[in-house]
Write an enzyme that holds these catalytic residues in place. Structure first.
Site, mmCIF file in Angstrom:
data_model
loop_
_atom_site.group_PDB
_atom_site.id
_atom_site.type_symbol
_atom_site.label_atom_id
_atom_site.label_comp_id
_atom_site.label_asym_id
_atom_site.label_seq_id
_atom_site.Cartn_x
_atom_site.Cartn_y
_atom_site.Cartn_z
ATOM 1 N N LYS A 27 0.846 -1.206 0.000
ATOM 2 C CA LYS A 27 0.000 0.000 0.000
ATOM 3 C C LYS A 27 0.877 1.250 0.000
ATOM 4 C CE LYS A 27 -3.861 -2.382 2.180
ATOM 5 N NZ LYS A 27 -4.639 -2.717 3.379
ATOM 6 N N GLN A 60 -4.745 -1.587 9.494
ATOM 7 C CA GLN A 60 -4.660 -2.916 8.867
ATOM 8 C C GLN A 60 -5.242 -3.966 9.810
ATOM 9 O OE1 GLN A 60 -3.723 -3.427 5.704
ATOM 10 N NE2 GLN A 60 -4.099 -5.619 5.862
ATOM 11 N N ASP A 107 -10.928 2.992 4.266
ATOM 12 C CA ASP A 107 -11.330 1.587 4.170
ATOM 13 C C ASP A 107 -12.855 1.437 4.140
ATOM 14 O OD1 ASP A 107 -9.549 -0.533 3.887
ATOM 15 O OD2 ASP A 107 -8.833 -0.377 5.956
HETATM 16 N N1 GUN Z 1 -7.210 -6.988 5.968
HETATM 17 C C1 GUN Z 1 -7.635 -7.709 4.916
HETATM 18 N N2 GUN Z 1 -8.191 -6.902 4.003
HETATM 19 C C2 GUN Z 1 -8.116 -5.650 4.481
HETATM 20 C C3 GUN Z 1 -8.525 -4.383 3.975
HETATM 21 O O1 GUN Z 1 -9.085 -4.231 2.891
HETATM 22 N N3 GUN Z 1 -8.250 -3.330 4.772
HETATM 23 C C4 GUN Z 1 -7.651 -3.459 5.977
HETATM 24 N N4 GUN Z 1 -7.443 -2.371 6.697
HETATM 25 N N5 GUN Z 1 -7.271 -4.611 6.482
HETATM 26 C C5 GUN Z 1 -7.511 -5.702 5.729
#
Ligand code: GUN
Length: 284
Positions: free
Chosen positions: A54, A98, A121
């Protein structure tokens, strides 16, 4: 029939190229690029890889990015205090926590602490509620990426039967809401469902379960669109989805591969959400 593949890697590349232009326009107007802060707690190896990816993508688009790597034993209070600080920082347009968090932390209250306008998110209950009510909002990245892929292949969702497998807050539930908002008739399946009875009637199947080999060729209607959100480790650590690719390939009209399907779209949509959040915070 054999399926045409939906090339998530190529679609994500085009999305990033479009976003790069928007980043320049934003920076010219505001004197700074959009910025995203990513928080990670603990040592989950997959999370480390996702967060690094990311950050790398954000930087390649010219965004500001900050990574906050917290130790496994971080307290709820420490995490909430970090989020409060980021909520107040002008140059931070997007905040991402995350998941999964270490078990002693309360994920729901952590996600609720993120300012909804910075919730790139789309996991804050306010944004989830807006999505469910069909109002424009920040939408979770993976389901948003799936909608973008359907749009890119020129597939009209309106009036179609869509089956979503998996009811997670990250993928299944927001996916069902997006398809419903696009006027599909939606069935949201889970571990208690007769999944095959549903998928056999579906025009669109989105599988977000995390079980390799779940979706067989004889579960799918001839000519369906099949989107595989699964990310599983198969034999020898190879990445594979929920779909038995060789079988479903013979039945579907369209199919997303793993890797190279939904995966690349998720991060592209995170960048999209960050630019959107920045623009709407700055009334651009
Ligand atoms: N863990 C698995 N997928 C995601 C996501 O799309 N965003 C976040 N923050 N954590 C995740």
């Amino acid at each position: 029939m054999v399926a045409q593949l939906i090339d998530g890697k190529a679609i994500a590349g085009r999305q990033r190229a479009l976003l790069a232009g928007e980043v320049v326009a934003f920076a010219n107007a505001m004197g700074r690029p959009p910025g995203i802060a990513v928080i990670r707690a603990g040592e989950d190896p997959a999370s480390k890889i996702y967060v690094a990816s990311k950050k790398r993508t954000a930087e390649s688009l010219g965004l500001n990015s900050w990574e906050h790597a917290l130790p496994e034993h971080t307290t709820q209070a420490e995490l909430l205090s970090l989020i409060a600080g980021l909520n107040a920082q002008e140059a931070v347009d997007g905040i991402l926590v995350q998941l999964p968090l270490p078990k002693h932390l309360d994920t729901h209250s952590v996600l609720r602490a993120v300012l909804p306008q910075k919730d790139v998110d789309g996991f804050h209950p306010m944004n989830a509620g807006s999505l469910f009510q069909g109002k424009p909002t920040l939408v979770p990245c993976t389901p948003l990426g799936v909608m973008k892929m359907l749009e890119e292949i020129g597939y009209k969702v309106e009036g179609k039967r869509a089956v979503v497998i998996g009811r997670s807050n990250i993928v299944g539930r927001p996916m069902a809401a997006l398809l419903l908002n696009a006027s599909a008739s939606v069935v949201l399946c889970h571990s208690k469902s007769d999944v095959r009875a549903e998928t056999l009637r579906a025009d669109i199947v989105v599988s977000a379960v995390g079980v390799a080999g779940l979706l067989r060729g004889d579960w799918i209607r001839e000519g369906a669109v099949v989107v595989d959100v699964g990310m599983n480790r198969g034999e020898g650590g190879k990445l594979c989805g929920d779909v038995v690719f060789e079988e479903v390939f013979q039945k579907a009209a369209w199919l997303t591969p793993v890797p190279g399907g939904v995966g690349p779209m998720t991060i592209a949509m995170l960048m999209h959400n960050t630019v959107q959040a920045a623009k709407s915070r700055c009334k651009l």
